[in-house]
Design a protein around this motif. Structure first.
Motif, PDB file in Angstrom:
ATOM      1  N   GLN A   1       0.847  -1.189   0.000  1.00 22.71           N
ATOM      2  CA  GLN A   1       0.000   0.000   0.000  1.00 22.71           C
ATOM      3  C   GLN A   1       0.883   1.240   0.000  1.00 22.71           C
ATOM      4  O   GLN A   1       1.836   1.333   0.788  1.00 22.71           O
ATOM      5  CB  GLN A   1      -0.913   0.012   1.234  1.00 22.71           C
ATOM      6  CG  GLN A   1      -1.849  -1.179   1.305  1.00 22.71           C
ATOM      7  CD  GLN A   1      -2.734  -1.149   2.539  1.00 22.71           C
ATOM      8  OE1 GLN A   1      -2.668  -0.217   3.337  1.00 22.71           O
ATOM      9  NE2 GLN A   1      -3.564  -2.164   2.706  1.00 22.71           N
TER      10      GLN A   1
ATOM     11  N   LYS B   1      -2.672  -8.269  -8.707  1.00 23.86           N
ATOM     12  CA  LYS B   1      -3.967  -7.600  -8.650  1.00 23.86           C
ATOM     13  C   LYS B   1      -3.771  -6.156  -8.192  1.00 23.86           C
ATOM     14  O   LYS B   1      -3.119  -5.903  -7.179  1.00 23.86           O
ATOM     15  CB  LYS B   1      -4.908  -8.335  -7.686  1.00 23.86           C
ATOM     16  CG  LYS B   1      -5.231  -9.762  -8.084  1.00 23.86           C
ATOM     17  CD  LYS B   1      -6.225 -10.396  -7.131  1.00 23.86           C
ATOM     18  CE  LYS B   1      -5.574 -10.789  -5.819  1.00 23.86           C
ATOM     19  NZ  LYS B   1      -4.639 -11.907  -5.965  1.00 23.86           N
ATOM     20  N   HIS B   2      -4.324  -5.211  -8.961  1.00 22.26           N
ATOM     21  CA  HIS B   2      -4.376  -3.820  -8.534  1.00 22.26           C
ATOM     22  C   HIS B   2      -5.681  -3.650  -7.760  1.00 22.26           C
ATOM     23  O   HIS B   2      -6.763  -3.608  -8.342  1.00 22.26           O
ATOM     24  CB  HIS B   2      -4.351  -2.889  -9.741  1.00 22.26           C
ATOM     25  CG  HIS B   2      -3.155  -3.078 -10.619  1.00 22.26           C
ATOM     26  ND1 HIS B   2      -1.911  -2.570 -10.301  1.00 22.26           N
ATOM     27  CD2 HIS B   2      -3.002  -3.748 -11.782  1.00 22.26           C
ATOM     28  CE1 HIS B   2      -1.045  -2.894 -11.247  1.00 22.26           C
ATOM     29  NE2 HIS B   2      -1.684  -3.612 -12.153  1.00 22.26           N
ATOM     30  N   ARG B   3      -5.596  -3.553  -6.440  1.00 27.73           N
ATOM     31  CA  ARG B   3      -6.784  -3.575  -5.599  1.00 27.73           C
ATOM     32  C   ARG B   3      -7.449  -2.199  -5.498  1.00 27.73           C
ATOM     33  O   ARG B   3      -8.641  -2.063  -5.737  1.00 27.73           O
ATOM     34  CB  ARG B   3      -6.428  -4.069  -4.200  1.00 27.73           C
ATOM     35  CG  ARG B   3      -6.240  -5.571  -4.110  1.00 27.73           C
ATOM     36  CD  ARG B   3      -7.488  -6.298  -4.504  1.00 27.73           C
ATOM     37  NE  ARG B   3      -7.446  -7.699  -4.072  1.00 27.73           N
ATOM     38  CZ  ARG B   3      -8.354  -8.597  -4.407  1.00 27.73           C
ATOM     39  NH1 ARG B   3      -9.371  -8.243  -5.185  1.00 27.73           N
ATOM     40  NH2 ARG B   3      -8.275  -9.826  -3.976  1.00 27.73           N
ATOM     41  N   GLN B   4      -6.699  -1.188  -5.116  1.00 23.01           N
ATOM     42  CA  GLN B   4      -7.286   0.129  -4.895  1.00 23.01           C
ATOM     43  C   GLN B   4      -6.402   1.211  -5.513  1.00 23.01           C
ATOM     44  O   GLN B   4      -5.178   1.139  -5.421  1.00 23.01           O
ATOM     45  CB  GLN B   4      -7.435   0.430  -3.397  1.00 23.01           C
ATOM     46  CG  GLN B   4      -8.320  -0.548  -2.642  1.00 23.01           C
ATOM     47  CD  GLN B   4      -8.589  -0.069  -1.233  1.00 23.01           C
ATOM     48  OE1 GLN B   4      -9.417   0.805  -0.989  1.00 23.01           O
ATOM     49  NE2 GLN B   4      -7.883  -0.654  -0.272  1.00 23.01           N
ATOM     50  N   ILE B   5      -7.041   2.184  -6.120  1.00 23.58           N
ATOM     51  CA  ILE B   5      -6.370   3.420  -6.512  1.00 23.58           C
ATOM     52  C   ILE B   5      -7.430   4.518  -6.534  1.00 23.58           C
ATOM     53  O   ILE B   5      -8.391   4.456  -7.296  1.00 23.58           O
ATOM     54  CB  ILE B   5      -5.635   3.290  -7.860  1.00 23.58           C
ATOM     55  CG1 ILE B   5      -4.988   4.629  -8.222  1.00 23.58           C
ATOM     56  CG2 ILE B   5      -6.540   2.778  -8.971  1.00 23.58           C
ATOM     57  CD1 ILE B   5      -4.008   4.550  -9.369  1.00 23.58           C
TER      58      ILE B   5
ATOM     59  N   TYR C   1      -2.818   3.890  -3.279  1.00 24.09           N
ATOM     60  CA  TYR C   1      -2.696   2.760  -4.202  1.00 24.09           C
ATOM     61  C   TYR C   1      -2.397   1.492  -3.411  1.00 24.09           C
ATOM     62  O   TYR C   1      -1.576   1.490  -2.487  1.00 24.09           O
ATOM     63  CB  TYR C   1      -1.575   3.004  -5.207  1.00 24.09           C
ATOM     64  CG  TYR C   1      -1.244   1.803  -6.079  1.00 24.09           C
ATOM     65  CD1 TYR C   1      -2.137   1.348  -7.040  1.00 24.09           C
ATOM     66  CD2 TYR C   1      -0.050   1.115  -5.915  1.00 24.09           C
ATOM     67  CE1 TYR C   1      -1.852   0.255  -7.824  1.00 24.09           C
ATOM     68  CE2 TYR C   1       0.255   0.011  -6.691  1.00 24.09           C
ATOM     69  CZ  TYR C   1      -0.647  -0.414  -7.646  1.00 24.09           C
ATOM     70  OH  TYR C   1      -0.357  -1.512  -8.413  1.00 24.09           O
ATOM     71  N   GLU C   2      -3.083   0.406  -3.779  1.00 24.53           N
ATOM     72  CA  GLU C   2      -2.855  -0.895  -3.148  1.00 24.53           C
ATOM     73  C   GLU C   2      -2.766  -1.967  -4.216  1.00 24.53           C
ATOM     74  O   GLU C   2      -3.566  -2.014  -5.142  1.00 24.53           O
ATOM     75  CB  GLU C   2      -3.994  -1.239  -2.184  1.00 24.53           C
ATOM     76  CG  GLU C   2      -3.823  -2.607  -1.519  1.00 24.53           C
ATOM     77  CD  GLU C   2      -5.000  -3.019  -0.662  1.00 24.53           C
ATOM     78  OE1 GLU C   2      -4.918  -4.077  -0.012  1.00 24.53           O
ATOM     79  OE2 GLU C   2      -6.014  -2.283  -0.655  1.00 24.53           O
ATOM     80  N   MET C   3      -1.768  -2.820  -4.092  1.00 23.34           N
ATOM     81  CA  MET C   3      -1.613  -3.937  -5.018  1.00 23.34           C
ATOM     82  C   MET C   3      -1.358  -5.219  -4.232  1.00 23.34           C
ATOM     83  O   MET C   3      -0.910  -5.187  -3.092  1.00 23.34           O
ATOM     84  CB  MET C   3      -0.471  -3.695  -6.006  1.00 23.34           C
ATOM     85  CG  MET C   3       0.892  -3.439  -5.381  1.00 23.34           C
ATOM     86  SD  MET C   3       1.854  -4.914  -4.939  1.00 23.34           S
ATOM     87  CE  MET C   3       2.319  -5.498  -6.543  1.00 23.34           C
TER      88      MET C   3
END
Length: 203
Positions: free
Chosen positions: A14, A55-59, A27-29
């Protein structure tokens, strides 16, 4: 009597990029879980069944206003309702939060992905036959750090032609703290209408 087991590698990263004191990008991957006997980092075919999992989780972008009493957030983020019983997904969403006295309030509008491809240009994407989520929730701080939350979540699924599905989900959540003990009470009901889903194509 068979034995089973695996070895795997997993990494969750993160990052927060602060633009100003009140504006940031998050950003979280996730790398994995990559199973040593299955996933191969040497594969270059992106559609291969044993490709390395990333996996690109959050942006999303976030900004705060009025001495942190109001905030907006927009992008891909993890959306969990106060009970965790209705929705818990990483989806595209817009969230507006505002504080009134000791109450934290949130308005949410989100889109869930589906398989009904409409195209990417303005002429081919008309926001019809999509899946939408709308929500309003309010959390009240009580004595002893207890938290009481009221929420209303509405889900509208129009991805199947002439078979739309509308679900309303009012909910309550109470979090009780006592020394090192935390107890959570959740309740949720659901009601709505599914179009042409009954006998004789009745709603």
């Amino acid at each position: 009597g068979d034995s089973e087991g695996l070895l795997a590698t997993y990494l969750n990263l993160q990052l927060t990029l602060s633009i100003t004191n009140d504006v940031f990008i998050f950003y979280e991957m996730e790398l994995g879980s990559n199973i040593w006997s299955k996933n191969n980092p040497d594969i270059i075919d992106p559609v291969s069944s044993d490709i390395f999992v990333l996996k690109h989780r959050q942006i999303y972008g976030s900004a705060e206003f009025f001495e942190n009493s109001a905030r907006i957030r927009s992008g891909y983020m993890r959306i969990i309702d106060p009970t965790g019983l209705f929705i818990n997904h990483w989806i595209g969403a817009f969230q507006f939060g505002f504080d009134i006295y000791d109450t934290k309030n949130y308005l949410l509008m989100a889109q869930l992905p589906d398989f009904n491809y409409e195209g990417l240009t303005a002429q081919t994407n008309n926001f019809a036959n999509d899946r939408w989520l709308f929500a309003l929730s309010s959390s009240f701080g009580l004595a002893g750090n207890d938290i009481f939350t009221l929420g209303w979540y509405t889900y509208y699924d129009d991805s199947v032609i002439n078979r739309s599905n509308l679900i309303h989900s009012p909910l309550i959540s109470y979090v009780f703290y006592k020394d090192s003990l935390k107890v959570v009470f959740d309740a949720i009901i659901q009601f709505g209408v599914m179009q042409n889903a009954a006998i004789n194509n009745e709603d």
